[in-house]
Scaffold this active site. Structure first.
Site, PDB file in Angstrom:
ATOM      1  CG  HIS A 115      65.816 107.957  75.352  1.00 55.93           C
ATOM      2  ND1 HIS A 115      65.853 108.994  76.275  1.00 55.93           N
ATOM      3  CD2 HIS A 115      64.900 107.064  75.830  1.00 55.93           C
ATOM      4  CE1 HIS A 115      65.018 108.728  77.258  1.00 55.93           C
ATOM      5  NE2 HIS A 115      64.425 107.571  77.009  1.00 55.93           N
ATOM      6  CG  HIS A 179      58.062 102.727  82.161  1.00 58.76           C
ATOM      7  ND1 HIS A 179      56.962 102.980  81.379  1.00 58.76           N
ATOM      8  CD2 HIS A 179      59.033 103.564  81.697  1.00 58.76           C
ATOM      9  CE1 HIS A 179      57.242 103.902  80.485  1.00 58.76           C
ATOM     10  NE2 HIS A 179      58.492 104.290  80.661  1.00 58.76           N
TER      11      HIS A 179
END
Length: 314
Positions: A115, A179
């Site tokens: 992805h 993140h």
């Protein structure tokens, strides 16, 4: 020929663990702007820098960088599966020039991507086959990692190579920003997980679904404040955006790998893709950032950014 840039965060949790509607609307508006920017530029070629998340590249042979002359999307998290429209001649030309520049980059005629590549292409141009591409993998999750200065030099070498192609080239960086999602670390992973990190190709549908569900659950827990993962760091994210916009990229060379993790989480290393893309732009001369979007989105476990940039005539 002209060059342009779009650097963007990605998240497999988009559409699976969404924030409130106001945030979704803001992200959608930012991507609408990015799509118009790309459409107006009308690239002949997209050179995309992206990471992998143990879906296509594994510890059995793990290069810091790899250029693909052919690439197949694995279709994780509902992204488009199948072959990318890779410009093989351009990929070989870029690889030769990058190697001639002294950057030791791997090369693949059978690259598998996830992805990190597919979501960016789908969001910006609608499909993994809409525009010919040169996919460039940058290791951003699997230690040991090289110094970020090498990423900058890679980007500059790619930018110089792209300038020789006689094509309108869009540089895309996909990943980040701050993140710390639940990506296993080899040094601390149990033996069965280590084996998957070494060679986890072709998982069953049930195995992939279970893995993806763990990430979705982590996103829900993080948004609820119950996940044991590192918080987002908007100050760090904005500092990064400011440095990239400044054009003074050599200052990034002083940033250590430990500093990335301490300040912004293990997967903050994905901003290597942004650094490479901006460095590629810098090879054409001065550039100007034309749009910047940023939001903390806990549901997606990401400091989420989207920027566009154009070259500035001297």
């Amino acid at each position: 020929m002209p060059v342009a840039l779009c650097a963007m965060s990605h998240s497999p949790l988009m559409g699976r663990n969404d924030p409130e509607q106001e945030v979704i609307d803001a992200v959608d508006a930012a991507f609408d702007h990015a799509r118009r920017f790309v459409a107006d530029f009308a690239p002949d070629l997209i050179v995309i820098f992206a990471p992998d998340h143990y879906n296509g590249v594994f510890y059995d042979l793990l290069p810091p960088f790899c250029i693909g002359a052919a690439a197949q999307s694995v279709g994780d998290y509902g992204t488009e599966a199948g072959p990318l429209d890779v410009d093989r001649d351009a990929a070989y030309a870029v690889a030769r020039d990058v190697l001639d520049s002294g950057i030791d980059v791997a090369f693949s005629e059978r690259m598998h991507v996830d992805h990190g590549f597919a979501q960016a292409l789908q969001l910006l141009v609608g499909s993994i086959t809409a525009v010919p591409t040169v996919p460039i993998f940058i290791n951003s999750v699997a230690e040991p990692l090289g110094p970020v200065s090498r990423v900058r030099l890679l980007g500059e070498a790619v930018g110089r190579a792209a300038a020789k192609l006689d094509k309108r080239v869009l540089f895309v960086g996909s990943g980040g920003l701050s993140h710390d999602p639940p990506v296993p670390q080899f040094a601390t992973a149990p033996e069965e997980v280590r084996e998957r990190l070494i060679d986890g190709r072709n998982p069953s549908a049930a195995e992939r679904d279970a893995r993806e569900q763990r990430v979705i659950t982590a996103g829900r827990d993080f948004a609820a404040g119950t996940a044991a993962i590192q918080p987002l760091n908007p100050e760090w994210d904005r500092h990064l955006l400011d440095v990239l916009a400044s054009g003074d990229l050599e200052q990034i060379d002083a940033w250590t790998n430990d500093w990335f993790v301490e300040q912004a989480g293990h997967s903050s290393h994905e901003v290597r893709t942004w650094i490479a893309a901006y460095a590629a732009m810098s090879a054409a001369g001065k550039y100007r950032v034309t749009s910047t979007f940023y939001r903390e989105i806990h549901e997606w476990i990401a400091g989420f950014g989207i920027t566009t940039a154009v070259a500035v005539d001297e």
